[in-house]
Enzyme design. Structure first.
Site, PDB file in Angstrom:
ATOM      1  N   ASP A  82       0.864  -1.197   0.000  1.00 31.15           N
ATOM      2  CA  ASP A  82       0.000   0.000   0.000  1.00 31.15           C
ATOM      3  C   ASP A  82       0.891   1.234   0.000  1.00 31.15           C
ATOM      4  OD1 ASP A  82      -2.851  -1.045   0.484  1.00 31.15           O
ATOM      5  OD2 ASP A  82      -1.762  -1.989   2.134  1.00 31.15           O
ATOM      6  N   ARG A 130       4.321   3.150   3.024  1.00 28.15           N
ATOM      7  CA  ARG A 130       4.943   2.032   3.737  1.00 28.15           C
ATOM      8  C   ARG A 130       6.468   2.063   3.700  1.00 28.15           C
ATOM      9  NH1 ARG A 130       0.242   1.158   6.227  1.00 28.15           N
ATOM     10  NH2 ARG A 130      -1.266  -0.076   5.058  1.00 28.15           N
ATOM     11  N   ARG A 137      -6.867  10.554   2.352  1.00 34.54           N
ATOM     12  CA  ARG A 137      -6.487   9.505   1.389  1.00 34.54           C
ATOM     13  C   ARG A 137      -7.267   9.668   0.084  1.00 34.54           C
ATOM     14  NH1 ARG A 137      -7.470   4.038   4.428  1.00 34.54           N
ATOM     15  NH2 ARG A 137      -6.456   3.155   2.569  1.00 34.54           N
ATOM     16  N   LYS A 191      -9.191   1.376  -5.394  1.00 33.45           N
ATOM     17  CA  LYS A 191      -9.870   0.924  -4.174  1.00 33.45           C
ATOM     18  C   LYS A 191     -10.669   2.085  -3.565  1.00 33.45           C
ATOM     19  CE  LYS A 191      -5.778   1.636  -1.206  1.00 33.45           C
ATOM     20  NZ  LYS A 191      -4.718   0.958  -0.430  1.00 33.45           N
ATOM     21  N   HIS A 192     -11.730   1.794  -2.759  1.00 33.99           N
ATOM     22  CA  HIS A 192     -12.214   0.504  -2.278  1.00 33.99           C
ATOM     23  C   HIS A 192     -13.622   0.330  -2.832  1.00 33.99           C
ATOM     24  CE1 HIS A 192      -9.408   2.190   0.734  1.00 33.99           C
ATOM     25  NE2 HIS A 192      -9.012   0.941   0.948  1.00 33.99           N
ATOM     26  N   HIS A 209     -11.903  -1.334   9.467  1.00 30.67           N
ATOM     27  CA  HIS A 209     -10.924  -2.062  10.278  1.00 30.67           C
ATOM     28  C   HIS A 209     -11.546  -2.494  11.605  1.00 30.67           C
ATOM     29  CE1 HIS A 209      -8.166   0.072   7.519  1.00 30.67           C
ATOM     30  NE2 HIS A 209      -7.356  -0.943   7.734  1.00 30.67           N
ATOM     31  N   ASP A 245     -10.068  -6.322   0.183  1.00 30.57           N
ATOM     32  CA  ASP A 245      -9.312  -5.656   1.234  1.00 30.57           C
ATOM     33  C   ASP A 245      -8.972  -6.742   2.254  1.00 30.57           C
ATOM     34  OD1 ASP A 245      -8.089  -3.703   2.736  1.00 30.57           O
ATOM     35  OD2 ASP A 245      -9.829  -2.378   2.807  1.00 30.57           O
TER      36      ASP A 245
END
Length: 638
Positions: free
Chosen positions: A122, A130, A190, A220-221, A233, A315
């Site tokens: 990601d 990352r 984002r 995404k998503h 999450h 995901d």
């Protein structure tokens, strides 16, 4: 699954891992013939392996930064089709290059499997970055503030070229969610914008940049996580909209991405009750079947309505929206039955003891095929899509990559975080800085020699970054910078003599605000209350002050006493240097330094709001707007 001996990184094998590999002959015939032939020769277990993508972010209690023999055994035994990397895996450029090289070497040493891995990550840019070293980029909402397809495309090229240099061949980005709900706790900056057309335009430009570098991009998503008030999450968000309503907003960017040949689409764990009527009952209650598991959403809307025939990946299936309500095998079987091609992170693997869970998933999928609940023809469709993309992206092309590890490291060191990339990062970040309030032309600050500047923000890395940036300014005339941080434990100003003394000593005050939920906008929340009390006090003492909005821009609606509002759309600080530019290899947020440079007049803010900012009243956002999409003032003191 293969029964094999232990894969041990002995000295001899380690030497093999860092050496060039011998080329193998490409299979005769067209790519389609080669794919068809490969599928015909694969076992059912090997096909399922291509459809499973775990993470190994930690192993035996430590970050997995070098390939553990046990992890190599798992990849080899189950003929896995891919892995996903996280920040715990990718701390340094040379280390990441070697890890990815060694991961692919597992397949090269496997006589029964010649299909290289999807190595994924990601790397969205901005707050979801990352890589430990390299180019951070300002993030999607910052790009939205620039309105520039050129900057978005540049960002895609930077991401794609750096990932490719490291050997990473799939990026889980761009985010195509339309951030139409200002209370969204997980998307926010984002997203490019609350405007679906702008999201589509910039998302397309970013996607093209990534894919032009030979790296697969992922939209995404799906079908859209922007109008949600729950983070998947931690729970199941629900979007109660009809297909016609979705086509006006959420699906607009995805339609464009499909028309322009996006390589992958990632699902969102979102209930869509007007699209998928099935409900699920678990110990947590009754709720709509999540889109990830819904054939009406994946096959009905994405495949049939939108005409998408590329790879669909979930995901992470260990997110609570799924994991709290389904067993691991149930979730995987439902995703495959819905038309999904790859199950991402279907179980948590952190040691050899966890492998039994992966083994059970394989056994349950095999059993479902054998008893007719899931057809092998359905499995073959997914494997064909996976092999097709691996062939198109040069991942699986009938020959073996003979580039040595030393050559790969030399290339990655040259490309990752290059001066050219850092210069483009700085340009697009500065272009994003947005000024939405500047009463009495408070900005830019022009401190006199030996002036006292107070910078305050939630985190120490943020104030460190701001302090070091101020110190680096050419205009700095021996200014004295004091830092302070605030949190839920910070005492109110009338009970906080230390903070009050710092305010009294300050000639100029900069307050960083990091807000990502509606709860943090409440008058009782420290994220709102501490800055608000500072601005009221500065107003009473006639001390110039500015709100530096570091994340979702909706905080400007609840700080009326701040005479100036500057938005930078990113909260990452940098304790290692004044900026994320040449001389600092660690990936660091460029947003804060850009905001500081603007506040002190290094450049004039030119960004415009990429979202509407509603009035926040009595704990909720109202229909009345505080600021509108496109706002951005230019009343700049000379």
């Amino acid at each position: 699954m293969k029964k094999i001996g232990q894969f041990t990184l002995t000295a001899g094998l380690a030497a093999v891992l860092v050496s060039s590999s011998l080329p193998v002959m490409a299979e005769a015939g067209s790519s389609a013939d080669r794919i068809s032939h490969k599928i015909d020769t694969m076992t059912l277990e090997q096909k399922i392996g291509q459809m499973i993508m775990p993470d190994f972010r930690q192993w035996n209690g430590s970050n997995h930064t070098s390939l553990a023999p046990e992890v190599a055994n798992i990849i080899d035994r189950y003929d896995l089709g891919g892995v996903i990397l996280f920040a715990e895996n990718v701390s340094e450029t040379e280390q990441t290059t070697k890890l990815v090289h060694d991961l692919q070497e597992v397949v090269k040493q496997d006589a029964s499997n010649d299909i290289p891995l999807f190595v994924t990550i990601d790397q969205e840019g901005g707050i979801v970055t990352r890589l430990g070293t390299g180019t951070n980029l300002p993030g999607n909402m910052a790009l939205g503030a620039t309105r520039s397809s050129t900057y978005a495309n540049d960002a895609g090229h930077i991401i794609g070229s750096e990932l490719r240099a490291l050997g990473i061949n799939v990026n889980f980005g761009p985010v195509l969610d339309v951030n139409s709900n200002p209370g969204n706790p997980v998307i926010g900056v984002r997203s490019f914008s609350s405007d679906p057309e702008l999201v589509g335009t910039l998302g397309s430009a970013l996607m093209k940049g990534i894919q032009s570098e030979g790296v697969a991009a992922t939209a995404k998503h799906f079908p859209g996580h922007g109008d949600t008030a729950t983070d998947s999450h931690y729970g199941l968000p629900v979007v109660d909209r009809s297909l016609q309503e979705l086509e006006q907003v959420e699906l607009v960017p995805f339609k464009r991405a499909i028309a322009e040949d996006i390589d992958m689409i990632m699902t969102g764990h979102i209930g869509m009750p007007q699209i998928e009527p099935e409900v699920v009952t678990s110990t947590n209650g009754t709720f709509p079947l999540p889109a990830t598991l819904s054939d009406d959403v994946i096959t009905g809307v994405l495949r049939e309505k939108l005409g998408y025939d590329g790879i669909v990946i979930t995901d992470a299936l260990n997110m609570q929206a799924i994991a709290d309500n389904f067993t691991e095998s149930e979730a995987v079987l439902k995703t495959f039955d819905a038309g999904v091609d790859i199950a991402l992170m279907p179980t948590i693997l952190r040691s050899e003891q966890d492998v039994t869970k992966l083994d059970q998933i394989f056994k349950d999928v095999i059993a479902a095929v054998k008893d007719g609940r899931l057809s092998e023809e359905r499995i073959d469709q997914s494997v064909e899509r996976i092999l097709t993309l691996k062939a198109e992206r040069g991942i699986w092309n009938g020959t073996t990559d003979t580039t040595s590890l030393a050559e790969k490291i030399a290339q990655s060191n040259q490309i990752v975080g290059s001066p050219e990339h850092k210069a483009k990062e700085r340009a697009m970040t500065e272009a994003a800085v947005t000024l939405v309030k500047n009463d009495q032309r408070t900005l830019p600050f022009k401190p006199k020699k030996n002036a006292n500047v107070l910078v305050i923000a939630p985190a120490a890395d943020q104030t460190d970054s701001m302090k070091k940036t101020i110190a680096s300014l050419p205009k700095n005339r021996n200014w004295h910078v004091t830092t302070a941080n605030y949190s839920a434990t910070t005492l109110p100003l009338d009970q906080n003599p230390t903070l009050r003394a710092q305010l009294d000593a300050a000639d100029y005050i900069i307050v960083g605000s990091n807000v990502n939920t509606s709860a943090k906008l409440l008058p009782t929340a420290p994220e709102q209350a501490i800055p608000a009390s500072i601005f009221r006090y500065a107003k009473q003492t006639d001390t110039p002050s500015v709100l530096l909005s570091l994340r979702n821009p909706y905080d400007v609606a609840v700080q009326p006493d701040a005479p100036a509002h500057v938005l930078v759309y990113g909260f990452k600080g940098d304790p290692n240097g004044p900026d994320s530019e040449a001389g600092n290899l660690k990936s660091a947020g460029p947003n804060l330094p850009a905001g500081i440079r603007a506040i002190f007049g290094t450049f004039k803010p030119q960004g415009t709001l990429p979202v509407d900012v509603p009035v926040f009243q009595n704990g909720v956002f109202t229909d009345q707007l505080h600021l509108e999409f496109g706002d951005g003032f230019k009343n700049w003191k000379k």
